[in-house]
Each structure stands twice: as C-alpha cells, then as structure tokens.
Design a protein around this motif. Structure first.
Motif, PDB file in Angstrom:
ATOM      1  N   ILE A  49       0.090  -6.207  -7.751  1.00  0.00           N
ATOM      2  CA  ILE A  49       0.346  -5.147  -6.762  1.00  0.00           C
ATOM      3  C   ILE A  49       1.469  -4.237  -7.279  1.00  0.00           C
ATOM      4  O   ILE A  49       2.501  -4.750  -7.741  1.00  0.00           O
ATOM      5  CB  ILE A  49       0.762  -5.782  -5.412  1.00  0.00           C
ATOM      6  N   PRO A  50       1.278  -2.890  -7.204  1.00  0.00           N
ATOM      7  CA  PRO A  50       2.365  -1.991  -7.626  1.00  0.00           C
ATOM      8  C   PRO A  50       3.582  -2.247  -6.745  1.00  0.00           C
ATOM      9  O   PRO A  50       3.551  -1.962  -5.551  1.00  0.00           O
ATOM     10  CB  PRO A  50       1.804  -0.583  -7.378  1.00  0.00           C
ATOM     11  N   ARG A  51       4.617  -2.809  -7.309  1.00  0.00           N
ATOM     12  CA  ARG A  51       5.711  -3.347  -6.479  1.00  0.00           C
ATOM     13  C   ARG A  51       7.015  -2.584  -6.638  1.00  0.00           C
ATOM     14  O   ARG A  51       7.828  -2.518  -5.726  1.00  0.00           O
ATOM     15  CB  ARG A  51       5.906  -4.824  -6.844  1.00  0.00           C
ATOM     16  N   VAL A  52       7.233  -2.008  -7.838  1.00  0.00           N
ATOM     17  CA  VAL A  52       8.509  -1.321  -8.048  1.00  0.00           C
ATOM     18  C   VAL A  52       8.240   0.067  -8.616  1.00  0.00           C
ATOM     19  O   VAL A  52       7.448   0.227  -9.547  1.00  0.00           O
ATOM     20  CB  VAL A  52       9.418  -2.116  -9.015  1.00  0.00           C
ATOM     21  N   LEU A  53       8.904   1.048  -8.013  1.00  0.00           N
ATOM     22  CA  LEU A  53       8.786   2.428  -8.467  1.00  0.00           C
ATOM     23  C   LEU A  53      10.182   2.837  -8.937  1.00  0.00           C
ATOM     24  O   LEU A  53      11.162   2.631  -8.218  1.00  0.00           O
ATOM     25  CB  LEU A  53       8.332   3.279  -7.278  1.00  0.00           C
ATOM     26  N   ASP A  94       8.967  13.946  -7.553  1.00  0.00           N
ATOM     27  CA  ASP A  94       8.314  14.989  -8.342  1.00  0.00           C
ATOM     28  C   ASP A  94       9.327  15.813  -9.134  1.00  0.00           C
ATOM     29  O   ASP A  94      10.530  15.780  -8.877  1.00  0.00           O
ATOM     30  CB  ASP A  94       7.468  15.889  -7.416  1.00  0.00           C
ATOM     31  N   ALA A  95       8.802  16.576 -10.114  1.00  0.00           N
ATOM     32  CA  ALA A  95       9.631  17.505 -10.877  1.00  0.00           C
ATOM     33  C   ALA A  95      10.008  18.659  -9.945  1.00  0.00           C
ATOM     34  O   ALA A  95       9.281  18.915  -8.986  1.00  0.00           O
ATOM     35  CB  ALA A  95       8.829  18.013 -12.068  1.00  0.00           C
ATOM     36  N   PRO A  96      11.095  19.368 -10.139  1.00  0.00           N
ATOM     37  CA  PRO A  96      12.010  19.208 -11.262  1.00  0.00           C
ATOM     38  C   PRO A  96      13.113  18.177 -11.013  1.00  0.00           C
ATOM     39  O   PRO A  96      13.922  17.932 -11.896  1.00  0.00           O
ATOM     40  CB  PRO A  96      12.624  20.610 -11.390  1.00  0.00           C
ATOM     41  N   THR A  97      13.156  17.538  -9.826  1.00  0.00           N
ATOM     42  CA  THR A  97      14.285  16.626  -9.542  1.00  0.00           C
ATOM     43  C   THR A  97      14.160  15.315 -10.311  1.00  0.00           C
ATOM     44  O   THR A  97      15.157  14.757 -10.770  1.00  0.00           O
ATOM     45  CB  THR A  97      14.344  16.322  -8.019  1.00  0.00           C
ATOM     46  N   TRP A  98      12.938  14.827 -10.458  1.00  0.00           N
ATOM     47  CA  TRP A  98      12.752  13.475 -11.004  1.00  0.00           C
ATOM     48  C   TRP A  98      11.948  13.492 -12.296  1.00  0.00           C
ATOM     49  O   TRP A  98      11.056  14.323 -12.462  1.00  0.00           O
ATOM     50  CB  TRP A  98      12.034  12.598  -9.975  1.00  0.00           C
ATOM     51  N   THR A  99      12.280  12.561 -13.164  1.00  0.00           N
ATOM     52  CA  THR A  99      11.552  12.430 -14.418  1.00  0.00           C
ATOM     53  C   THR A  99      11.414  10.935 -14.739  1.00  0.00           C
ATOM     54  O   THR A  99      12.005  10.103 -14.061  1.00  0.00           O
ATOM     55  CB  THR A  99      12.289  13.209 -15.542  1.00  0.00           C
ATOM     56  N   ASN A 100      10.649  10.642 -15.790  1.00  0.00           N
ATOM     57  CA  ASN A 100      10.465   9.235 -16.222  1.00  0.00           C
ATOM     58  C   ASN A 100      10.085   8.308 -15.077  1.00  0.00           C
ATOM     59  O   ASN A 100      10.680   7.243 -14.902  1.00  0.00           O
ATOM     60  CB  ASN A 100      11.748   8.698 -16.881  1.00  0.00           C
ATOM     61  N   VAL A 101       9.118   8.714 -14.308  1.00  0.00           N
ATOM     62  CA  VAL A 101       8.685   7.893 -13.169  1.00  0.00           C
ATOM     63  C   VAL A 101       7.818   6.748 -13.698  1.00  0.00           C
ATOM     64  O   VAL A 101       6.943   6.956 -14.536  1.00  0.00           O
ATOM     65  CB  VAL A 101       7.868   8.750 -12.162  1.00  0.00           C
ATOM     66  N   GLY A 102       8.102   5.532 -13.262  1.00  0.00           N
ATOM     67  CA  GLY A 102       7.330   4.378 -13.749  1.00  0.00           C
ATOM     68  C   GLY A 102       7.039   3.390 -12.629  1.00  0.00           C
ATOM     69  O   GLY A 102       7.816   3.255 -11.685  1.00  0.00           O
ATOM     70  N   VAL A 103       5.902   2.728 -12.744  1.00  0.00           N
ATOM     71  CA  VAL A 103       5.493   1.750 -11.725  1.00  0.00           C
ATOM     72  C   VAL A 103       5.387   0.386 -12.396  1.00  0.00           C
ATOM     73  O   VAL A 103       4.858   0.268 -13.496  1.00  0.00           O
ATOM     74  CB  VAL A 103       4.108   2.126 -11.140  1.00  0.00           C
ATOM     75  N   THR A 104       5.900  -0.651 -11.727  1.00  0.00           N
ATOM     76  CA  THR A 104       5.793  -2.023 -12.246  1.00  0.00           C
ATOM     77  C   THR A 104       5.021  -2.863 -11.241  1.00  0.00           C
ATOM     78  O   THR A 104       5.342  -2.855 -10.050  1.00  0.00           O
ATOM     79  CB  THR A 104       7.203  -2.636 -12.431  1.00  0.00           C
ATOM     80  N   ASN A 105       4.011  -3.575 -11.735  1.00  0.00           N
ATOM     81  CA  ASN A 105       3.244  -4.458 -10.855  1.00  0.00           C
ATOM     82  C   ASN A 105       3.951  -5.799 -10.699  1.00  0.00           C
ATOM     83  O   ASN A 105       4.652  -6.245 -11.619  1.00  0.00           O
ATOM     84  CB  ASN A 105       1.863  -4.722 -11.448  1.00  0.00           C
ATOM     85  N   ASP A 106       3.715  -6.453  -9.571  1.00  0.00           N
ATOM     86  CA  ASP A 106       4.227  -7.823  -9.430  1.00  0.00           C
ATOM     87  C   ASP A 106       3.222  -8.805 -10.034  1.00  0.00           C
ATOM     88  O   ASP A 106       2.198  -8.397 -10.604  1.00  0.00           O
ATOM     89  CB  ASP A 106       4.577  -8.139  -7.965  1.00  0.00           C
ATOM     90  N   ASN A 120       0.818  -1.220   0.000  1.00  0.00           N
ATOM     91  CA  ASN A 120       0.000   0.000   0.000  1.00  0.00           C
ATOM     92  C   ASN A 120       0.853   1.272   0.000  1.00  0.00           C
ATOM     93  O   ASN A 120       0.384   2.334   0.392  1.00  0.00           O
ATOM     94  CB  ASN A 120      -0.931  -0.005   1.223  1.00  0.00           C
ATOM     95  N   SER A 121       2.119   1.169  -0.436  1.00  0.00           N
ATOM     96  CA  SER A 121       3.030   2.325  -0.315  1.00  0.00           C
ATOM     97  C   SER A 121       2.886   3.340  -1.440  1.00  0.00           C
ATOM     98  O   SER A 121       3.237   4.504  -1.268  1.00  0.00           O
ATOM     99  CB  SER A 121       4.501   1.885  -0.318  1.00  0.00           C
ATOM    100  N   LEU A 122       2.405   2.905  -2.613  1.00  0.00           N
ATOM    101  CA  LEU A 122       2.479   3.764  -3.801  1.00  0.00           C
ATOM    102  C   LEU A 122       1.907   5.172  -3.593  1.00  0.00           C
ATOM    103  O   LEU A 122       2.584   6.147  -3.925  1.00  0.00           O
ATOM    104  CB  LEU A 122       1.812   3.067  -4.997  1.00  0.00           C
ATOM    105  N   PRO A 123       0.686   5.324  -3.043  1.00  0.00           N
ATOM    106  CA  PRO A 123       0.127   6.675  -2.924  1.00  0.00           C
ATOM    107  C   PRO A 123       0.983   7.596  -2.060  1.00  0.00           C
ATOM    108  O   PRO A 123       1.028   8.801  -2.289  1.00  0.00           O
ATOM    109  CB  PRO A 123      -1.244   6.449  -2.266  1.00  0.00           C
ATOM    110  N   ALA A 124       1.674   7.045  -1.066  1.00  0.00           N
ATOM    111  CA  ALA A 124       2.509   7.886  -0.199  1.00  0.00           C
ATOM    112  C   ALA A 124       3.863   8.173  -0.832  1.00  0.00           C
ATOM    113  O   ALA A 124       4.470   9.210  -0.562  1.00  0.00           O
ATOM    114  CB  ALA A 124       2.708   7.201   1.151  1.00  0.00           C
ATOM    115  N   VAL A 125       4.344   7.268  -1.676  1.00  0.00           N
ATOM    116  CA  VAL A 125       5.722   7.393  -2.147  1.00  0.00           C
ATOM    117  C   VAL A 125       5.821   8.067  -3.523  1.00  0.00           C
ATOM    118  O   VAL A 125       6.707   8.899  -3.748  1.00  0.00           O
ATOM    119  CB  VAL A 125       6.410   5.997  -2.177  1.00  0.00           C
ATOM    120  N   GLN A 126       4.918   7.736  -4.419  1.00  0.00           N
ATOM    121  CA  GLN A 126       5.040   8.282  -5.782  1.00  0.00           C
ATOM    122  C   GLN A 126       5.108   9.823  -5.805  1.00  0.00           C
ATOM    123  O   GLN A 126       5.931  10.377  -6.537  1.00  0.00           O
ATOM    124  CB  GLN A 126       3.885   7.779  -6.659  1.00  0.00           C
TER     125      GLN A 126
END
Ligand SMILES: C[S@@+](CC[C@H](N)C(=O)[O-])C[C@H]1O[C@@H](n2cnc3c(N)ncnc32)[C@H](O)[C@@H]1O
Length: 332
Positions: A323-327, A307-319, A297-303
């Motif tokens: 379950i959204p497992r890798v950010l 954020d911009a401008p530090t981060w780009t190309n953010v992607g989520v991979t399900n297991d 249940n971490s995705l909503p708190a972590v994604q």
C-alpha cells in the motif's frame, strides 16, 4: 492452582472463541505481562505453578481482551523502532507501518548530506525538525534517538496525548531535545479547549526559555512562529487519515478504543493533508523535506497537492502490504 502451560492454553482458547486476531500472541503477551517474565522463560518453565492472584489477574485481562480491549491498553506498552513506548487510551497505538516514515526521513536526510558533500556519520547537528500530531511521541523520539544532535518540535491538538509523549521522551532520555507544543497542526489556531486562548506548552522545564512568551502572544498566532521557529529542515507527520464513512469497517479494537481525534481526518479521511501541506510549505527551509504517512486510499487526493513550483523530488514508498504508505517531497 494452575501452571504456565494450562493458563496459556485456557487463555488462548478463550481468545480464539472470541475471534480475537493473533489470539496466541495476545495470550502470551498478557501472561508475560502478569508474570513479569520474558518469552524464553515461559517456554522453558511450562510446569511452573502460577499463584492464585496472578492467575486471577491474567484471566481478568483475557476477559477484557476477549471483549475487544487492545492488548497494548492492557499491558500499557508497544514497541516501535526497537524502543518500548508507554501507550494509553489517549494515544494512537504506534503501528509498524509508521516505521517507514522514519526510514524515508533518514534516507532523505542522508541523501541531502551527501549532495552537500558532508560527512556520512550524520548526527543531525543544527537540524530543526517538526513532528505534527505526535501522539505517543513515537516518531519524534525515534528521530531524536537516531539524530543525536537534532532539535525537535512535536505538536498535538490533544493535551492528554502530549502528556504521554512527554513521559516517553523522558523514558528514552531525549526530553531535553524535544519540545512539546499543544497546537492545531503547526498553527495554534482552533485548539479546542474550554477556558484558554493561548496554545500551551506541555512539558517542559526545558521548553520554558524557548517558549516563554506563549501566554503573551496574540490569540491565534502560531506558537511556532511566535518563537521565530518557522524554519524547519524536516517536517514529518502521521495525521489522522481514516474516513468517518469507513468507521463501520474498522476493527472494534480500533473503533471503540483508540482516540477518535487520532483516527478520523474527516468524512473521507484525507481532509487534513491540504492544510498540513500549506503550513509545511510556509515553515520549511528551501530544500527542506516533508514526509507524510498516508491512509490506504489517500494517495490520489494528496499527491497532487505536492505540485511545482513549491515542491520537487516527490516520492512514494509502499508498505510491506504494497500500500502506498509514505509520501515525501522537498521544498524547492
Ligand atoms: C494518527 S495519530 C499519530 C500519532 C503518532 N504520531 C503515531 O504515528 O503513532 C494522529 C495524531 O494527530 C493528533 N491530531 C489530530 N488532529 C490534529 C490537529 N489538527 N493538529 C495537531 N494534531 C492533531 C491526534 O491527537 C493524534 O495524536
């Protein structure tokens, strides 16, 4: 005297009775472990007699498994990324879903190489990688096997875990390229140890020249920055992410036998990610890649932290369970 078939039958009946998950597999693995045989042999020799000593040992392990000890603590091993890892109660037992961290990291690195127009047979030459919270060393070692020329820094707050990780690195012939560092995330501050101030380097004869001034560094200074190693191309982490408030819902094998420091990230579970992401931003090269394993249940708190401008190309991979497992993200 008992034979292979009846030992297996009795063992699995005891585990089923104790409501052990995957009781059949557990009974098989324990018998293979005691007999030092593989699965094929067991099923090809069901009538083979077992010595009284082996039978006693097997039924003792069955009783311990029935009372909740994980199979991997009884056999001392777990497979991850096709490699066998030593596990002890000091480390988290590597989980299959963590293999997605390796897949995403390798995919992202390959895309980066293609974008840069470099050759496709990628050995990781010149790559500097950090694995934060290495535990058994499974992520660091799998990456070292895949990227034969990369250099890896693997940190953990647990000195006991680092000792296991180091043995695993030696076992897989990569100890010359992985440097194990006792540290709070990438920082070094706040390592909870009784009589010491400086974070220590576990391991390593090979690490000594790189990390030789650990003892003389100022207290609280990062063992990473102290050695001019602030620039990584890839940072990976499977941090503790279970919420303490969820403890009662964990399987007894996990709650009662795996290290608390490896399980709980805080009351909610996702508390470590903010510091981890801030430190990753400070330690990654421009274009560097961050790959994080997430709790269920971490995705909503972590994604939102990526954020911009530090981060780009953010992607989520399900297991495999969806379950959204890798950010993952790239530093701009
Ligand atoms: C979930 S386990 C992951 C272990 C291993 N990387 C894996 O994927 O199986 C988390 C690891 O992080 C370590 N850890 C917990 N808090 C930490 C911190 N503040 N800094 C560094 N490591 C930490 C624990 O000791 C544990 O080994």
């Amino acid at each position: 005297m008992t034979d292979v078939r009846s030992a297996l039958k009795q063992g699995l009946a005891q585990l089923r009775e104790a409501q052990v998950p995957s009781y059949m597999l557990a009974a098989e693995l324990l018998l293979l472990h005691v007999l030092g045989r593989d699965r094929t042999w067991i099923y090809a020799h069901p009538e083979q007699e077992i010595s009284a000593a082996d039978a006693a040992r097997y039924f003792e392990l069955i009783a311990r498994r029935a009372s909740g000890e994980p199979t991997q603590h009884l056999t001392g091993k777990q497979e991850f990324w096709g490699l066998e890892f030593e596990v002890t109660p000091d480390v988290l037992i590597p989980r299959p879903e963590t293999e997605h961290v390796i897949e995403v990291a390798l995919d992202r690195l390959a895309v980066r190489e293609l974008r840069a127009g470099r050759k496709q047979t990628f050995t990781g030459e010149g790559l500097q990688i950090a694995d934060i919270g290495t535990g058994s060393g499974c992520i660091a070692i799998a990456l070292a096997k895949e990227l034969a020329q990369a250099t890896i820094y693997a940190t953990d707050i647990s000195c006991a875990a680092l000792a296991v990780a180091r043995r695993n690195a030696t076992r897989h012939g990569v100890s010359d390229r992985i440097h194990f560092i006792e540290s709070n995330l990438l920082d070094g501050r706040g390592v909870r140890r009784a009589a010491s101030t400086a974070p220590s380097v576990v391991g390593a004869q090979h690490a000594a020249p790189l990390l030789g001034n650990v003892a003389t560094g100022s207290e609280g200074e990062s063992p990473i920055t102290r050695h001019g190693l602030h620039s990584f191309d890839l940072i990976v982490s499977n941090p503790p992410y279970v919420g303490r408030r969820e403890a009662a819902t964990l399987m007894r094998e996990v709650r009662d036998h795996e290290p608390e420091i490896a399980l709980y990230g805080g009351e909610e579970g996702y508390e470590l990610y903010a510091g981890l992401i801030t430190q990753a931003a400070a330690h990654l090269n421009p274009g560097g890649i961050l790959v994080l394993e997430l709790g269920h249940n971490s995705l909503p708190a972590v994604q939102p932290l990526l954020d911009a401008p530090t981060w780009t190309n953010v992607g989520v991979t399900n297991d495999l369970a969806g379950i959204p497992r890798v950010l993952a993200a790239e530093k701009t």
